[in-house]
Design a protein around this motif. Structure first.
Motif, PDB file in Angstrom:
ATOM      1  N   VAL A 112       0.945  -1.205   0.026  1.00  0.00           N
ATOM      2  CA  VAL A 112      -0.180  -0.243  -0.078  1.00  0.00           C
ATOM      3  C   VAL A 112       0.676   1.395   0.278  1.00  0.00           C
ATOM      4  CG1 VAL A 112      -1.509  -1.480   1.054  1.00  0.00           C
ATOM      5  CG2 VAL A 112       0.003   0.378   2.622  1.00  0.00           C
ATOM      6  N   GLU A 113       0.643   2.353  -0.316  1.00  0.00           N
ATOM      7  CA  GLU A 113       1.069   3.762  -0.135  1.00  0.00           C
ATOM      8  C   GLU A 113       0.038   4.548   0.768  1.00  0.00           C
ATOM      9  OE1 GLU A 113       1.002   5.700  -3.843  1.00  0.00           O
ATOM     10  OE2 GLU A 113       1.501   3.621  -5.080  1.00  0.00           O
ATOM     11  N   ILE A 114       1.434   5.783   1.368  1.00  0.00           N
ATOM     12  CA  ILE A 114       0.934   6.515   2.296  1.00  0.00           C
ATOM     13  C   ILE A 114       1.276   7.934   1.685  1.00  0.00           C
ATOM     14  CG2 ILE A 114       1.083   6.999   4.638  1.00  0.00           C
ATOM     15  CD1 ILE A 114       0.167   4.119   4.645  1.00  0.00           C
ATOM     16  N   SER A 115      -0.249   8.689   1.376  1.00  0.00           N
ATOM     17  CA  SER A 115      -0.874   9.271   1.314  1.00  0.00           C
ATOM     18  C   SER A 115      -0.410  10.703   2.335  1.00  0.00           C
ATOM     19  CB  SER A 115      -1.366  10.209  -0.504  1.00  0.00           C
ATOM     20  OG  SER A 115      -1.114  11.159  -0.446  1.00  0.00           O
ATOM     21  N   GLU A 116       0.384  11.462   3.003  1.00  0.00           N
ATOM     22  CA  GLU A 116       0.370  12.544   3.528  1.00  0.00           C
ATOM     23  C   GLU A 116      -0.651  13.357   3.147  1.00  0.00           C
ATOM     24  OE1 GLU A 116       1.314  12.787   7.518  1.00  0.00           O
ATOM     25  OE2 GLU A 116       2.499  11.572   7.311  1.00  0.00           O
ATOM     26  N   PRO A 117      -1.592  13.986   4.312  1.00  0.00           N
ATOM     27  CA  PRO A 117      -2.808  15.183   4.173  1.00  0.00           C
ATOM     28  C   PRO A 117      -1.847  16.043   3.288  1.00  0.00           C
ATOM     29  CG  PRO A 117      -3.279  14.363   6.561  1.00  0.00           C
ATOM     30  CD  PRO A 117      -2.059  13.313   5.594  1.00  0.00           C
ATOM     31  N   ASP A 118      -2.734  16.934   2.703  1.00  0.00           N
ATOM     32  CA  ASP A 118      -2.353  18.152   1.432  1.00  0.00           C
ATOM     33  C   ASP A 118      -2.169  19.124   3.278  1.00  0.00           C
ATOM     34  OD1 ASP A 118      -2.257  16.896  -0.326  1.00  0.00           O
ATOM     35  OD2 ASP A 118      -3.953  17.932  -1.195  1.00  0.00           O
ATOM     36  N   GLU A 119      -1.259  20.352   2.483  1.00  0.00           N
ATOM     37  CA  GLU A 119      -1.104  21.224   3.814  1.00  0.00           C
ATOM     38  C   GLU A 119      -1.770  22.686   2.480  1.00  0.00           C
ATOM     39  OE1 GLU A 119      -0.757  23.632   7.279  1.00  0.00           O
ATOM     40  OE2 GLU A 119      -0.242  21.230   7.142  1.00  0.00           O
TER      41      GLU A 119
END
Length: 136
Positions: A112-119
Motif C-alpha cells: 500500500v502507499e501512504i499519502s500524507e494529508p495536504d497542507e
C-alpha cells in the motif's frame, strides 16, 4: 513440515502491534485514512435521531476511485463468517488461526502507499471547501 506460519516464511510479521492504550487503537484508525486506494466513511447513529448509539466504518466495495476497497469488503465478509463460525463453536481455534494466516499470506505481497494529508493555506482550504459545498 516446518513449525511456522506461511506469513512468517513470506516475511510478513503479524501481531507486532502494541496496543497498550485505547489511543493506540485510535492511532491505527488514523493511519487507515492515509492509505492511498482505500476510502471509508464513518456512520454515526445516536439519539435523538436513533434509539441506540452505534458507529461503524464502511468501505464501498464498488468505489472505483478506491481500488483497495473491494479487497477490504471481501476480507471483512470472510472475517465475519469465520469469526461467527468460531465464536459459535462451528470451527476450532486452530482452523480460525489457519484461516487468518492464509489470509494474511495471500495479501502479504500487496503493498500500500501512504499519502500524507495536504497542507493548505487558508485561501486554498476555503476554495476547496466552497467547491465541495457547491458539489453537494
Amino acid at each position: 513440515m516446518l513449525d511456522t506460519t506461511s506469513t512468517y516464511l513470506l516475511g510478513q510479521q503479524t501481531g507486532d502491534f502494541k496496543f497498550d492504550f485505547l489511543a493506540d487503537v485510535m492511532d491505527c484508525l488514523f493511519q487507515l485514512e492515509m492509505i492511498t486506494g482505500l476510502h471509508f466513511s464513518v456512520d454515526v447513529k445516536k439519539p435523538p435521531r436513533d434509539e441506540g448509539w452505534q458507529c461503524s466504518i464502511t468501505f464501498d466495495g464498488k468505489n472505483r476511485e478506491a481500488d483497495l476497497n473491494a479487497d477490504m469488503c471481501l476480507f471483512l465478509e470472510e472475517w465475519e463468517n469465520n469469526r461467527q463460525e468460531y465464536e459459535h463453536y462451528g470451527s476450532t481455534k486452530a482452523a480460525y488461526e489457519k484461516w487468518k494466516d492464509q489470509t494474511l499470506a495471500y495479501y502479504a505481497s500487496q503493498r500500500v502507499e501512504i499519502s500524507e494529508p495536504d497542507e493548505l493555506d487558508e485561501t486554498e482550504r476555503l476554495q476547496k471547501r466552497n467547491a465541495y459545498l457547491s458539489g453537494l
